[in-house]
Design a protein around this motif. Structure first.
Motif, PDB file in Angstrom:
ATOM      1  N   LEU A   1      34.525  52.536  11.229  1.00  0.00           N
ATOM      2  CA  LEU A   1      33.887  51.550  10.359  1.00  0.00           C
ATOM      3  C   LEU A   1      32.950  50.642  11.133  1.00  0.00           C
ATOM      4  O   LEU A   1      33.197  50.306  12.282  1.00  0.00           O
ATOM      5  N   ARG A   2      31.901  50.254  10.456  1.00  0.00           N
ATOM      6  CA  ARG A   2      30.907  49.354  11.039  1.00  0.00           C
ATOM      7  C   ARG A   2      31.574  48.101  11.586  1.00  0.00           C
ATOM      8  O   ARG A   2      31.277  47.650  12.676  1.00  0.00           O
ATOM      9  N   SER A   3      32.491  47.522  10.818  1.00  0.00           N
ATOM     10  CA  SER A   3      33.091  46.244  11.243  1.00  0.00           C
ATOM     11  C   SER A   3      33.870  46.404  12.542  1.00  0.00           C
ATOM     12  O   SER A   3      33.861  45.528  13.397  1.00  0.00           O
ATOM     13  N   GLN A   4      34.510  47.563  12.683  1.00  0.00           N
ATOM     14  CA  GLN A   4      35.259  47.796  13.920  1.00  0.00           C
ATOM     15  C   GLN A   4      34.291  47.946  15.098  1.00  0.00           C
ATOM     16  O   GLN A   4      34.550  47.449  16.200  1.00  0.00           O
ATOM     17  N   PHE A   5      33.180  48.605  14.844  1.00  0.00           N
ATOM     18  CA  PHE A   5      32.157  48.761  15.880  1.00  0.00           C
ATOM     19  C   PHE A   5      31.613  47.394  16.299  1.00  0.00           C
ATOM     20  O   PHE A   5      31.451  47.104  17.473  1.00  0.00           O
ATOM     21  N   GLU A   6      31.353  46.548  15.302  1.00  0.00           N
ATOM     22  CA  GLU A   6      30.834  45.208  15.605  1.00  0.00           C
ATOM     23  C   GLU A   6      31.825  44.401  16.420  1.00  0.00           C
ATOM     24  O   GLU A   6      31.447  43.645  17.312  1.00  0.00           O
ATOM     25  N   GLU A   7      33.098  44.598  16.104  1.00  0.00           N
ATOM     26  CA  GLU A   7      34.135  43.891  16.863  1.00  0.00           C
ATOM     27  C   GLU A   7      34.145  44.362  18.321  1.00  0.00           C
ATOM     28  O   GLU A   7      34.279  43.563  19.245  1.00  0.00           O
ATOM     29  N   GLU A   8      33.985  45.671  18.504  1.00  0.00           N
ATOM     30  CA  GLU A   8      33.952  46.201  19.872  1.00  0.00           C
ATOM     31  C   GLU A   8      32.733  45.693  20.632  1.00  0.00           C
ATOM     32  O   GLU A   8      32.811  45.410  21.828  1.00  0.00           O
ATOM     33  N   LEU A   9      31.608  45.586  19.935  1.00  0.00           N
ATOM     34  CA  LEU A   9      30.393  45.047  20.561  1.00  0.00           C
ATOM     35  C   LEU A   9      30.626  43.613  20.996  1.00  0.00           C
ATOM     36  O   LEU A   9      30.244  43.213  22.100  1.00  0.00           O
ATOM     37  N   LEU A  10      31.250  42.845  20.113  1.00  0.00           N
ATOM     38  CA  LEU A  10      31.530  41.441  20.423  1.00  0.00           C
ATOM     39  C   LEU A  10      32.456  41.347  21.642  1.00  0.00           C
ATOM     40  O   LEU A  10      32.249  40.515  22.533  1.00  0.00           O
TER      41      LEU A  10
END
Length: 223
Positions: free
Chosen positions: A2-11
């Motif tokens: 999921l996009r949100s999980q990817f964004e969390e990993e980026l953060l």
């Protein structure tokens, strides 16, 4: 994924990079303080903690490769990951120079010292630390304008270096007892000057992150 999980990993990647940067800033500061105060205990601390910084870089790089392989990110996301990879290797090299300064501290026996030059080295290191701290903030904010400004600060670092260089040479010529410490001052000033160059590299990565363009900010720096 999921996009949100990817964004969390980026953060997370971002945050880990910042944390690594703070450790490096601390190492640079401590190594010079130890050098000026002849504090071998603190110098050893910097050398010991360097493995943590190296481990962080390896972890960041591994995570970055993983994210590229699994997510196949495009454009801005990919730029962010590449920036972390490149900039963290610049940080790791800065930490290596802090280790070199610490090793100089441990080598320094009761040699004749030159207080005026040590004062200059101390000022130079405060200035370089300010650059390191500023570049971390510019990185977090992806602030292209600040990055360009910080890169310009490197000119002042080169001025410090030239001044310490000529003062050390003068001193060694006029008093042979200062040859060992004078040579050492040249080394320490060189390490600090290199750290300034790596800060400039990170500024270039911030500009890349903001614009997608690879830009040479300082013509005289080394890779």
């Amino acid at each position: 994924m999921l996009r949100s999980q990817f964004e969390e990993e980026l953060l997370n990647l971002h945050n880990q990079f910042y944390e690594m940067g703070m450790m490096v800033s601390n190492a640079v500061h401590k190594s010079v303080r130890a050098y000026i105060d002849h504090d071998k205990h603190i110098a050893n601390e910097v050398i010991e903690r360097d493995t943590e910084i190296n481990d962080m870089e390896v972890k960041l790089e591994k995570k970055s490769f993983e994210m590229i392989a699994l997510q196949q990110p495009v454009t801005t996301d990919l730029r962010m990951i590449i920036t972390v990879m490149k900039a963290s290797s610049d940080l790791e090299r800065m930490a290596d120079h802090a280790v070199s300064i610490s090793k100089s501290t441990i080598r320094l026996k009761g040699e004749t010292r030159i207080p005026e030059i040590e004062k200059e080295i101390s000022d130079m290191s405060d200035y370089v630390k300010k650059m390191v701290d500023n570049v971390l903030i510019a990185y977090v904010k992806t602030d292209e304008k600040d990055a360009r400004m910080i890169a310009k600060m490197d000119n002042r670092v080169n001025e410090y270096f030239n001044s310490i260089y000529s003062n050390s040479i003068e001193s060694m010529k006029s008093n042979s007892e200062t040859v060992i410490s004078g040579t050492d001052y040249l080394h320490v000033a060189t390490y600090l000057e290199r750290i300034g160059d790596y800060v400039t590299n990170i500024c270039e990565w911030i500009v890349y992150l903001a614009t997608g363009k690879i830009t040479e900010l300082n013509t005289n720096h080394e890779e």
